[in-house]
Design a protein around this motif. Structure first.
Motif, PDB file in Angstrom:
ATOM      1  N   MET A 162      41.421  37.295  41.793  1.00 40.37           N
ATOM      2  CA  MET A 162      42.420  37.073  42.820  1.00 40.37           C
ATOM      3  C   MET A 162      43.227  38.344  43.002  1.00 40.37           C
ATOM      4  SD  MET A 162      45.655  34.549  41.783  1.00 40.37           S
ATOM      5  CE  MET A 162      44.652  33.130  42.078  1.00 40.37           C
ATOM      6  N   ALA A 163      43.646  38.612  44.231  1.00 37.80           N
ATOM      7  CA  ALA A 163      44.388  39.824  44.530  1.00 37.80           C
ATOM      8  C   ALA A 163      45.732  39.825  43.802  1.00 37.80           C
ATOM      9  CB  ALA A 163      44.608  39.944  46.040  1.00 37.80           C
ATOM     10  N   THR A 164      46.234  41.035  43.518  1.00 40.54           N
ATOM     11  CA  THR A 164      47.507  41.208  42.832  1.00 40.54           C
ATOM     12  C   THR A 164      48.543  41.725  43.828  1.00 40.54           C
ATOM     13  OG1 THR A 164      46.983  43.487  42.228  1.00 40.54           O
ATOM     14  CG2 THR A 164      46.277  41.747  40.698  1.00 40.54           C
ATOM     15  N   ASP A 165      49.705  42.093  43.315  1.00 41.23           N
ATOM     16  CA  ASP A 165      50.751  42.683  44.161  1.00 41.23           C
ATOM     17  C   ASP A 165      50.545  44.200  44.278  1.00 41.23           C
ATOM     18  OD1 ASP A 165      52.217  40.526  45.065  1.00 41.23           O
ATOM     19  OD2 ASP A 165      53.463  40.441  43.281  1.00 41.23           O
ATOM     20  N   PHE A 166      49.340  44.612  44.597  1.00 49.50           N
ATOM     21  CA  PHE A 166      49.054  46.045  44.753  1.00 49.50           C
ATOM     22  C   PHE A 166      49.915  46.629  45.864  1.00 49.50           C
ATOM     23  CE2 PHE A 166      46.108  43.600  47.361  1.00 49.50           C
ATOM     24  CZ  PHE A 166      46.159  44.240  48.589  1.00 49.50           C
TER      25      PHE A 166
ATOM     26  N   GLN B  30      36.106  51.382  37.683  1.00 52.79           N
ATOM     27  CA  GLN B  30      37.009  51.496  38.829  1.00 52.79           C
ATOM     28  C   GLN B  30      36.683  50.448  39.897  1.00 52.79           C
ATOM     29  OE1 GLN B  30      37.913  55.728  40.137  1.00 52.79           O
ATOM     30  NE2 GLN B  30      36.341  56.130  38.621  1.00 52.79           N
ATOM     31  N   LEU B  31      35.393  50.224  40.145  1.00 53.72           N
ATOM     32  CA  LEU B  31      34.996  49.206  41.115  1.00 53.72           C
ATOM     33  C   LEU B  31      35.450  47.826  40.664  1.00 53.72           C
ATOM     34  CD1 LEU B  31      31.354  50.390  41.971  1.00 53.72           C
ATOM     35  CD2 LEU B  31      33.308  50.371  43.545  1.00 53.72           C
ATOM     36  N   ASP B  32      35.279  47.543  39.392  1.00 52.30           N
ATOM     37  CA  ASP B  32      35.679  46.234  38.863  1.00 52.30           C
ATOM     38  C   ASP B  32      37.177  46.017  39.048  1.00 52.30           C
ATOM     39  OD1 ASP B  32      35.167  43.774  37.321  1.00 52.30           O
ATOM     40  OD2 ASP B  32      36.373  44.744  35.782  1.00 52.30           O
ATOM     41  N   ARG B  33      37.973  47.002  38.699  1.00 52.33           N
ATOM     42  CA  ARG B  33      39.421  46.857  38.825  1.00 52.33           C
ATOM     43  C   ARG B  33      39.835  46.707  40.287  1.00 52.33           C
ATOM     44  NH1 ARG B  33      42.507  44.115  36.805  1.00 52.33           N
ATOM     45  NH2 ARG B  33      41.512  44.727  34.838  1.00 52.33           N
ATOM     46  N   ALA B  34      39.219  47.496  41.173  1.00 52.54           N
ATOM     47  CA  ALA B  34      39.563  47.432  42.597  1.00 52.54           C
ATOM     48  C   ALA B  34      39.198  46.076  43.196  1.00 52.54           C
ATOM     49  CB  ALA B  34      38.854  48.555  43.359  1.00 52.54           C
ATOM     50  N   CYS B  35      38.025  45.546  42.829  1.00 52.00           N
ATOM     51  CA  CYS B  35      37.586  44.257  43.378  1.00 52.00           C
ATOM     52  C   CYS B  35      38.417  43.101  42.848  1.00 52.00           C
ATOM     53  CB  CYS B  35      36.107  44.034  43.067  1.00 52.00           C
ATOM     54  SG  CYS B  35      34.983  45.126  43.963  1.00 52.00           S
ATOM     55  N   ARG B  36      38.918  43.227  41.625  1.00 50.52           N
ATOM     56  CA  ARG B  36      39.774  42.180  41.059  1.00 50.52           C
ATOM     57  C   ARG B  36      41.187  42.246  41.640  1.00 50.52           C
ATOM     58  NH1 ARG B  36      38.028  39.851  36.044  1.00 50.52           N
ATOM     59  NH2 ARG B  36      36.038  40.723  35.354  1.00 50.52           N
ATOM     60  N   ASP B  37      41.719  43.453  41.752  1.00 49.99           N
ATOM     61  CA  ASP B  37      43.132  43.613  42.095  1.00 49.99           C
ATOM     62  C   ASP B  37      43.406  43.529  43.590  1.00 49.99           C
ATOM     63  OD1 ASP B  37      43.591  43.931  39.435  1.00 49.99           O
ATOM     64  OD2 ASP B  37      44.087  46.069  39.527  1.00 49.99           O
ATOM     65  N   ALA B  38      42.512  44.108  44.400  1.00 48.65           N
ATOM     66  CA  ALA B  38      42.800  44.224  45.829  1.00 48.65           C
ATOM     67  C   ALA B  38      41.689  43.718  46.736  1.00 48.65           C
ATOM     68  CB  ALA B  38      43.107  45.685  46.185  1.00 48.65           C
ATOM     69  N   GLY B  39      40.439  43.813  46.282  1.00 49.52           N
ATOM     70  CA  GLY B  39      39.319  43.492  47.166  1.00 49.52           C
ATOM     71  C   GLY B  39      39.084  44.564  48.211  1.00 49.52           C
TER      72      GLY B  39
ATOM     73  N   ASN C 259      31.992  33.955  41.768  1.00 46.81           N
ATOM     74  CA  ASN C 259      32.711  32.743  41.357  1.00 46.81           C
ATOM     75  C   ASN C 259      34.225  32.936  41.441  1.00 46.81           C
ATOM     76  OD1 ASN C 259      32.636  30.032  40.592  1.00 46.81           O
ATOM     77  ND2 ASN C 259      32.783  30.497  38.411  1.00 46.81           N
ATOM     78  N   GLY C 260      34.654  33.704  42.449  1.00 48.91           N
ATOM     79  CA  GLY C 260      36.084  33.901  42.661  1.00 48.91           C
ATOM     80  C   GLY C 260      36.723  34.972  41.809  1.00 48.91           C
ATOM     81  N   VAL C 261      35.917  35.631  40.977  1.00 46.68           N
ATOM     82  CA  VAL C 261      36.462  36.731  40.178  1.00 46.68           C
ATOM     83  C   VAL C 261      36.893  37.866  41.100  1.00 46.68           C
ATOM     84  CG1 VAL C 261      35.906  38.480  38.437  1.00 46.68           C
ATOM     85  CG2 VAL C 261      35.125  36.122  38.144  1.00 46.68           C
ATOM     86  N   TYR C 262      36.110  38.106  42.145  1.00 48.56           N
ATOM     87  CA  TYR C 262      36.446  39.104  43.154  1.00 48.56           C
ATOM     88  C   TYR C 262      36.926  38.395  44.418  1.00 48.56           C
ATOM     89  CZ  TYR C 262      33.976  42.542  40.238  1.00 48.56           C
ATOM     90  OH  TYR C 262      33.575  43.367  39.226  1.00 48.56           O
ATOM     91  N   GLU C 263      37.892  38.992  45.072  1.00 52.92           N
ATOM     92  CA  GLU C 263      38.563  38.343  46.188  1.00 52.92           C
ATOM     93  C   GLU C 263      38.156  38.948  47.524  1.00 52.92           C
ATOM     94  OE1 GLU C 263      40.161  35.613  47.799  1.00 52.92           O
ATOM     95  OE2 GLU C 263      41.188  35.675  45.868  1.00 52.92           O
ATOM     96  N   SER C 264      37.926  38.085  48.529  1.00 51.78           N
ATOM     97  CA  SER C 264      37.802  38.569  49.910  1.00 51.78           C
ATOM     98  C   SER C 264      39.194  38.455  50.515  1.00 51.78           C
ATOM     99  CB  SER C 264      36.772  37.756  50.703  1.00 51.78           C
ATOM    100  OG  SER C 264      37.035  36.372  50.651  1.00 51.78           O
ATOM    101  N   THR C 265      39.840  39.581  50.682  1.00 52.15           N
ATOM    102  CA  THR C 265      41.271  39.640  50.950  1.00 52.15           C
ATOM    103  C   THR C 265      41.575  39.610  52.442  1.00 52.15           C
ATOM    104  OG1 THR C 265      41.452  41.005  48.955  1.00 52.15           O
ATOM    105  CG2 THR C 265      43.369  40.932  50.385  1.00 52.15           C
ATOM    106  N   LEU C 266      42.631  38.895  52.802  1.00 46.93           N
ATOM    107  CA  LEU C 266      43.078  38.863  54.190  1.00 46.93           C
ATOM    108  C   LEU C 266      43.484  40.265  54.656  1.00 46.93           C
ATOM    109  CD1 LEU C 266      45.349  35.685  54.468  1.00 46.93           C
ATOM    110  CD2 LEU C 266      43.302  36.146  55.821  1.00 46.93           C
ATOM    111  N   HIS C 267      43.107  40.597  55.880  1.00 44.41           N
ATOM    112  CA  HIS C 267      43.509  41.866  56.476  1.00 44.41           C
ATOM    113  C   HIS C 267      43.631  41.698  57.976  1.00 44.41           C
ATOM    114  CE1 HIS C 267      39.125  41.727  56.091  1.00 44.41           C
ATOM    115  NE2 HIS C 267      39.036  42.509  57.164  1.00 44.41           N
ATOM    116  N   ARG C 268      44.321  42.623  58.620  1.00 43.33           N
ATOM    117  CA  ARG C 268      44.544  42.568  60.056  1.00 43.33           C
ATOM    118  C   ARG C 268      44.678  43.987  60.584  1.00 43.33           C
ATOM    119  NH1 ARG C 268      50.934  40.498  60.131  1.00 43.33           N
ATOM    120  NH2 ARG C 268      51.835  42.508  59.477  1.00 43.33           N
ATOM    121  N   VAL C 269      44.718  44.107  61.909  1.00 46.05           N
ATOM    122  CA  VAL C 269      44.888  45.414  62.550  1.00 46.05           C
ATOM    123  C   VAL C 269      46.019  45.315  63.563  1.00 46.05           C
ATOM    124  CG1 VAL C 269      43.823  47.198  63.981  1.00 46.05           C
ATOM    125  CG2 VAL C 269      42.454  45.997  62.256  1.00 46.05           C
TER     126      VAL C 269
END
Length: 332
Positions: free
Chosen positions: A1-5, A37-46, A260-270
């Motif tokens: 799940m995304a963090t407060d990055f 680095q990929l693992d941390r990025a996918c966990r923290d921010a997606g 299984n939800g370990v990595y997050e597909s994070t909301l984004h907009r433009v």
């Protein structure tokens, strides 16, 4: 799940690319560092930037420039490749025709998809059948885009080999029945400068908040305009400030399920607050069109921190997921 990055990480993936065809790549010290680095990025921010990706900055710029040339043409010229359901949802759509959560998006675009033979996927693929509609102008548009598509496909496959290692699997977890014949989507998008009003559209959001559908997205954006925003866990919108020569990379819904939800597909907009026209070219690397997507076995006992008991995400058929989104995304 995304963090407060508060910012998006920058990952130099060149060590991964040097070893991506080596069956023993997982043991290479350079690869190990990239995988961490990929693992941390996918966990923290997606979301993350990739540099050292091997696609020339000159080609990246040319793709953006020729896309801008197309959008500067008269509407009559652009409408020669108008997107319709009969065209397999491939082609050009005018400003406001793309809809996110019921609201028109302030952008125009060309949508392209991997082509496949009629009937290959039966009823599942029928809505997406048809050739891509490439414009006659500017000249060499199709040739340049096809080269770019080939390189983005190879790059995405190699990044996913690193992500597969990050999940604890072999480098080839995303190949074979999952993405051995990957579908792809490319959106060439133009955002008018702010403010944009015509008395009909409800907002000036270039593209409303959403997640991407597939595995991995590569975003090629203008270097002089900051418009892409990513939402962190606290609800703050973090700007993806352009880094010349980089791609902004993010994971999609299918990868969230596979992990299984370990990595997050994070909301984004433009939101393009610049008075200048903005161009973005987004390449979406997907699973096989008919892939049945469910958590990898290696991920079924993993779950995001803080969720308590282990859970298994429900399976999805990628083609069904895509078609359901496409058929509700356009106001025609």
């Amino acid at each position: 799940m995304a963090t407060d990055f508060k910012s998006l990480p920058v990952i130099d993936i060149s060590p991964l690319l040097l070893k991506c065809d080596d069956p023993d790549m997982a043991e290479d010290p350079g690869v190990i560092q990239v995988v961490k680095q990929l693992d941390r990025a996918c966990r923290d921010a997606g979301f993350f930037y990739v540099i050292g990706h091997g696609i020339s900055e000159d080609l990246i710029k040319k793709v953006g420039e020729i896309t801008r040339e197309f959008f500067m043409l008269p509407y009559d010229e652009k409408l020669k490749i108008k997107m319709t359901p009969a065209a397999g949802y491939r082609g050009y759509q005018r400003i406001g025709e793309n809809v996110t959560k019921g609201k028109p998006d302030i952008h125009e675009a060309i949508d392209c998809y991997r082509e496949f033979k009629q009937g290959k996927y039966g009823d599942l693929g029928k809505a997406m059948e048809g050739p891509n509609q490439w414009p006659e102008k500017p000249h060499e548009f199709k040739e340049l885009m096809e080269e770019y598509l080939r390189l983005c496909t190879d790059l995405s496959r190699n990044i996913l080999r690193g992500i597969a290692l990050a999940l604890g699997g072999s480098p080839y977890e995303f190949e074979g029945k999952i993405a051995g014949e990957p579908f792809w989507v490319m959106r060439l998008i133009g955002y008018p400068g702010a403010p944009f009003t015509n008395g009909k559209l409800e907002n000036d959001v270039g593209c409303g908040a959403h997640t991407d559908y597939g595995l991995l997205t590569l975003v090629n954006q203008d270097e002089d305009k900051t418009a892409l925003q990513v939402r962190n866990l606290g609800g703050d919108w973090i700007s993806a400030i352009p880094i010349p020569g980089s791609f902004v990379c993010n994971i999609g819904d299918m990868l969230k399920i596979l992990s299984n939800g370990v990595y997050e597909s994070t909301l984004h907009r433009v939101i393009n607050n610049s008075p200048l026209y903005r161009v973005c070219v987004a390449f979406f690397y997907e699973t096989n069109f008919d892939a049945v997507v469910e958590p990898f076995d290696i991920c079924k006992d993993k779950y995001p921190e803080g969720r308590g008991e282990s859970q298994v995400f429900k399976r999805a058929v990628y083609g069904e997921h895509l078609v359901s989104k496409v058929q509700t995304n356009f106001a025609m």
